[in-house]
Scaffold this active site. Structure first.
Site, PDB file in Angstrom:
ATOM      1  N   PRO A 240       0.825  -1.209   0.000  1.00 21.44           N
ATOM      2  CA  PRO A 240       0.000   0.000   0.000  1.00 21.44           C
ATOM      3  C   PRO A 240       0.861   1.262   0.000  1.00 21.44           C
ATOM      4  CG  PRO A 240      -0.007  -1.025   2.153  1.00 21.44           C
ATOM      5  CD  PRO A 240       0.651  -2.002   1.219  1.00 21.44           C
ATOM      6  N   GLU A 241       0.392   2.266  -0.699  1.00 18.82           N
ATOM      7  CA  GLU A 241       1.097   3.537  -0.760  1.00 18.82           C
ATOM      8  C   GLU A 241       0.340   4.572   0.067  1.00 18.82           C
ATOM      9  OE1 GLU A 241       2.269   4.583  -4.769  1.00 18.82           O
ATOM     10  OE2 GLU A 241       2.311   2.470  -5.362  1.00 18.82           O
TER      11      GLU A 241
ATOM     12  N   HIS B 276      -6.262 -15.635  10.408  1.00 15.71           N
ATOM     13  CA  HIS B 276      -5.251 -14.585  10.235  1.00 15.71           C
ATOM     14  C   HIS B 276      -5.557 -13.355  11.078  1.00 15.71           C
ATOM     15  CE1 HIS B 276      -3.581 -17.055   7.141  1.00 15.71           C
ATOM     16  NE2 HIS B 276      -4.587 -16.858   6.296  1.00 15.71           N
TER      17      HIS B 276
ATOM     18  N   ARG C 176      -0.033 -12.933   5.311  1.00 19.71           N
ATOM     19  CA  ARG C 176       1.378 -13.256   5.083  1.00 19.71           C
ATOM     20  C   ARG C 176       2.289 -12.711   6.182  1.00 19.71           C
ATOM     21  NH1 ARG C 176       2.802 -12.109  -1.146  1.00 19.71           N
ATOM     22  NH2 ARG C 176       4.648 -13.314  -0.517  1.00 19.71           N
TER      23      ARG C 176
ATOM     24  N   ARG D  93      22.997  12.892  -9.125  1.00 23.52           N
ATOM     25  CA  ARG D  93      22.469  11.517  -9.140  1.00 23.52           C
ATOM     26  C   ARG D  93      22.138  11.123 -10.572  1.00 23.52           C
ATOM     27  NH1 ARG D  93      20.578  10.525  -3.817  1.00 23.52           N
ATOM     28  NH2 ARG D  93      20.396   8.325  -4.447  1.00 23.52           N
TER      29      ARG D  93
END
Length: 287
Positions: free
Chosen positions: A2-3, A104, A123, A166
């Site tokens: 998730p962002e 879970h 997970r 960079r």
């Protein structure tokens, strides 16, 4: 993973029930998630009031009245579900790759008001930690973290300094949480497409004007995703059960082989792999 928009959507869903709530009981049904739970996890939370629910990058922060902060990270499959209690939203949660399954259900928060908030993680890539609130900035997860992309400190000047010298592509650097917090693969692809910047263009070659465009594009993509409730990939939903619909607005991400959606561009969206992540872009309009 998730962002920022997905994590913020979950935070907002939890806030309506947890902000100001006192934990009457906390269940830890296993001693660890991705990492072992902190020592005295249940005892330190039981009886504590959660005074505020904040976010930093991709982390949800529960401020406690005991001068500690509960740090929560969803990992890949973490989700919360809220049940019962006055004003509790419909059953819902956050999920990526798996629906909630009772086996879970690892952490359960019971509030004095009668709400029950359950953390599921198939997970177990998520984790929870407790930290003294006055030491949060030096916690290993936040030390050196870049500015919030929707905050005042995220500017073209900041990117110019971070990109100076960079030679990596802008896409790779924008995923660095030390440069900007909370961004991930999906929204970086979308922002670079809007700003017409190639994901492989060396970062130190991007002009100041283009950096201004990039900052605006990142902000607009995130704002729109927050309004839409995030992106539903493999079953995402906010803690109020509402699905995120920004995926219907993708202009680049996941559109390999399709015509570029930008008016006047005759390019076709291509996919390449950068730092192990899929990048989607138009080689015609993104230079």
């Amino acid at each position: 993973m998730p962002e920022l928009p997905e994590v913020e959507t979950v935070r907002r869903g939890l806030e309506s029930v947890l902000s100001g709530a006192r934990f009457a009981r906390v269940e830890a049904r296993r001693p660890d998630l991705r990492f072992p739970l902190p020592e005295g996890f249940v005892q330190r939370l039981t009886g504590a009031r959660l005074t505020a629910l904040d976010r930093r990058g991709k982390y949800i922060l529960g401020r406690l009245d005991r001068d500690e902060t509960l740090i929560m990270h969803l990992g890949m499959t973490g989700r919360f579900e809220i049940e019962n209690g006055p004003g509790a939203p419909p059953r819902g949660g956050f999920a990526l790759a798996a629906a909630a399954d009772p086996k879970h259900a690892h952490i359960v928060f019971h509030t004095e008001a009668g709400a029950r908030v359950t953390y599921f993680d198939a997970r177990r890539f998520g984790f929870m930690d407790l930290c003294r609130s006055d030491a949060l900035d030096v916690h290993p997860r936040f030390l050196g973290m870049g500015p919030e992309p929707l905050g005042d400190a995220f500017t073209a000047e900041h990117l110019a300094l971070a990109f100076k010298g960079r030679r990596q592509g802008a896409k790779t650097l924008l995923l660095d949480q030390g440069i900007v917090a909370g961004l991930g693969n999906i929204y970086v692809c979308e922002a670079l497409h809007r700003a017409r910047i190639s994901p492989v263009r060396p970062a130190d070659e991007i002009s100041r004007r283009k950096l201004d465009d990039l900052v605006r594009s990142i902000r607009s993509v995130l704002d729109e995703a927050l309004i839409a409730g995030g992106s539903t990939l493999r079953d995402f939903a906010g803690a109020d059960g509402a699905l995120g619909y920004f995926q219907h607005s993708f202009e680049a991400y996941g559109r390999q082989g399709e015509p570029c959606a930008r008016r006047g561009c005759r390019g076709v969206i291509k996919r390449l792999v950068q730092a192990g992540r899929s990048t989607f872009y138009s080689p015609v309009c993104q230079k």
